[in-house]
Design an enzyme around this catalytic site. Structure first.
Site, PDB file in Angstrom:
ATOM      1  N   LYS A   1      -8.652 -10.443   0.876  1.00 13.20           N
ATOM      2  CA  LYS A   1      -6.883 -10.287   2.363  1.00 13.20           C
ATOM      3  C   LYS A   1      -7.707  -8.349   2.871  1.00 13.20           C
ATOM      4  O   LYS A   1      -7.836  -8.679   4.220  1.00 13.20           O
ATOM      5  CB  LYS A   1      -6.424 -10.100   2.070  1.00 13.20           C
TER       6      LYS A   1
ATOM      7  N   THR B   1       0.058  -4.581   1.960  1.00 15.51           N
ATOM      8  CA  THR B   1      -0.999  -4.305   2.492  1.00 15.51           C
ATOM      9  C   THR B   1      -0.941  -5.383   3.460  1.00 15.51           C
ATOM     10  O   THR B   1      -0.769  -6.517   2.850  1.00 15.51           O
ATOM     11  CB  THR B   1      -2.312  -4.039   1.845  1.00 15.51           C
TER      12      THR B   1
ATOM     13  N   LYS C   1      -5.024   2.871   4.526  1.00 17.41           N
ATOM     14  CA  LYS C   1      -5.104   2.217   3.194  1.00 17.41           C
ATOM     15  C   LYS C   1      -6.325   1.262   4.047  1.00 17.41           C
ATOM     16  O   LYS C   1      -7.185   1.069   2.696  1.00 17.41           O
ATOM     17  CB  LYS C   1      -3.735   0.851   3.206  1.00 17.41           C
TER      18      LYS C   1
END
Length: 297
Positions: free
Chosen positions: A241, A98, A173
C-alpha cells in the site's frame, strides 16, 4: 486541568500510542471501529471510549488518528458521525495514518473551513516503536499547531519534525518506505548469497554489521530471516500500500523509482506465495522459493 485528547483507531500502532498518552497524564477518549477493542483498551488504561468518532472528538483539544488508508481516514473524518462533526473551532486534528499527500491536503482544506488545524504526521518505528514509545514522527502543517502537538506526541515518540506544509509529512514517509524497500532487498540477497556460498550467515552478519553494510534492518531482522520466521513487523500488504502511494506520487512529480517499482513487484510475489501478512523481511522467502524451483528443474 489536563489537556483532553482523543485517539481514533486502536490497531497495532494506535493501541499502544493511546496508552502512552494516558501514562503521560492526558485525559484520553478513544474510538475504534470494533467496540470490543475499545473496551479492552479502557480496561487496561484510565481512559474512556466513545461509540462514534464524533463523540470521541467532542470537547477535546487534539484528535489523533491512526487508521488504515485514505478511505479509512475519510470514513472517520467526514459525515454526521465523523470527527469534524464533533470538534470545536481552534482544536487540532493530527493524522498518524500513512496516506497519500493528496488526501492529507483534502482533509486539511475541509478542516480549515471549521477553523480546525490539520497536521499529517505519519510515523516510523513499527509496532515495537509504538509499544516502546520511541516512534519517529514526520509532520506537515503550520508551525504554531505543530508546537502545540509536539510535546503531546512526545508521549509515544522520540523524535518529531515539521517538514513543511500539509502533505510534507506523508511525502517524507514515502521517502522512508522507498529507502527501506531497497535496504531489505539488499539484505535478503546478501543472506541468500551467503547461504548458497556455504558461509556461516551468523558470522557474516556479525562481521559486516560493524562496517558500512550495517543497518536497522540487519540488526533487527537478520536472525528471524535466517530462521525463516516472518511474523515480527510491518506486513507485506501494508508495505505494498505504502509503495503504491510512493509510486503514484513519483508519477506526479517526475521522480524515477526503478528499484522501488521492482521491489514492489517482489512483494507481490510474496503475496502470491501466501505471505501477505508476513513482515517485510520476507523478501528472503521469495528468493528461497525461487531457489527451490530452480533445484527441481
Amino acid at each position: 486541568m489536563s489537556m483532553k485528547v482523543a485517539f481514533i483507531g486502536l490497531g497495532v500502532m494506535g493501541y499502544p500510542m493511546a496508552g502512552h498518552l494516558v501514562s503521560a497524564g492526558y485525559e484520553v477518549t478513544v474510538y475504534n471501529r470494533t467496540t470490543a477493542k475499545a473496551q479492552q483498551w479502557t480496561e487496561q488504561h484510565a481512559g474512556n471510549y466513545a461509540q462514534t468518532p464524533k463523540l470521541a472528538a467532542s470537547g477535546v483539544d487534539i484528535v489523533f488518528m491512526c487508521v488504515g488508508n485514505d478511505d479509512d481516514l475519510r470514513s472517520v473524518v467526514y459525515g454526521a458521525d465523523g470527527v469534524l462533526a464533533g470538534m470545536h473551532p481552534g482544536a487540532i486534528l493530527v493524522d498518524h495514518t500513512t496516506t497519500s499527500a493528496t488526501v492529507a491536503c483534502e482533509v486539511a482544506a475541509v478542516a480549515a473551513k471549521q477553523n480546525i488545524s490539520f497536521i499529517d504526521a505519519p510515523v516510523s518505528g513499527g509496532q515495537a516503536g509504538a509499544e516502546n514509545g520511541v516512534l519517529t514522527v514526520m509532520a506537515g502543517g503550520d508551525q504554531i499547531s505543530f508546537e502545540v502537538v509536539q510535546p503531546v506526541m512526545a508521549a509515544f515518540s522520540r523524535f518529531s519534525q515539521l517538514l513543511g506544509d500539509v502533505g510534507s509529512g506523508q511525502t517524507c514517509k514515502m521517502v522512508n518506505q522507498i529507502c527501506i524497500a531497497g535496504v531489505v532487498q539488499g539484505l535478503a540477497e546478501g543472506l541468500h548469497f551467503a547461504k548458497q556460498a556455504g558461509l556461516n550467515t551468523e558470522q557474516v552478519i556479525e562481521t559486516i554489521s560493524k562496517g558500512a553494510a550495517g543497518s536497522w534492518q540487519m540488526e533487527n531482522r537478520y536472525k528471524t530471516m535466517i530462521a525463516g520466521e516472518y511474523d515480527f513487523g510491518f506486513a507485506v500488504d501494508w508495505m505494498r500500500k505504502d509503495l503504491g502511494i510512493a509510486l503514484d506520487e513519483a508519477r506526479n512529480n517526475g521522480a524515477s523509482l526503478p528499484l522501488t517499482a521492482t521491489v514492489d513487484q517482489y512483494y507481490a510475489d510474496v503475496q502470491a506465495l501466501g505471505g501477505g501478512r508476513f513482515d517485510t523481511s520476507s523478501l528472503l522467502a521469495r528468493l528461497d522459493a525461487l531457489h527451490q524451483v530452480k533445484k527441481k528443474q
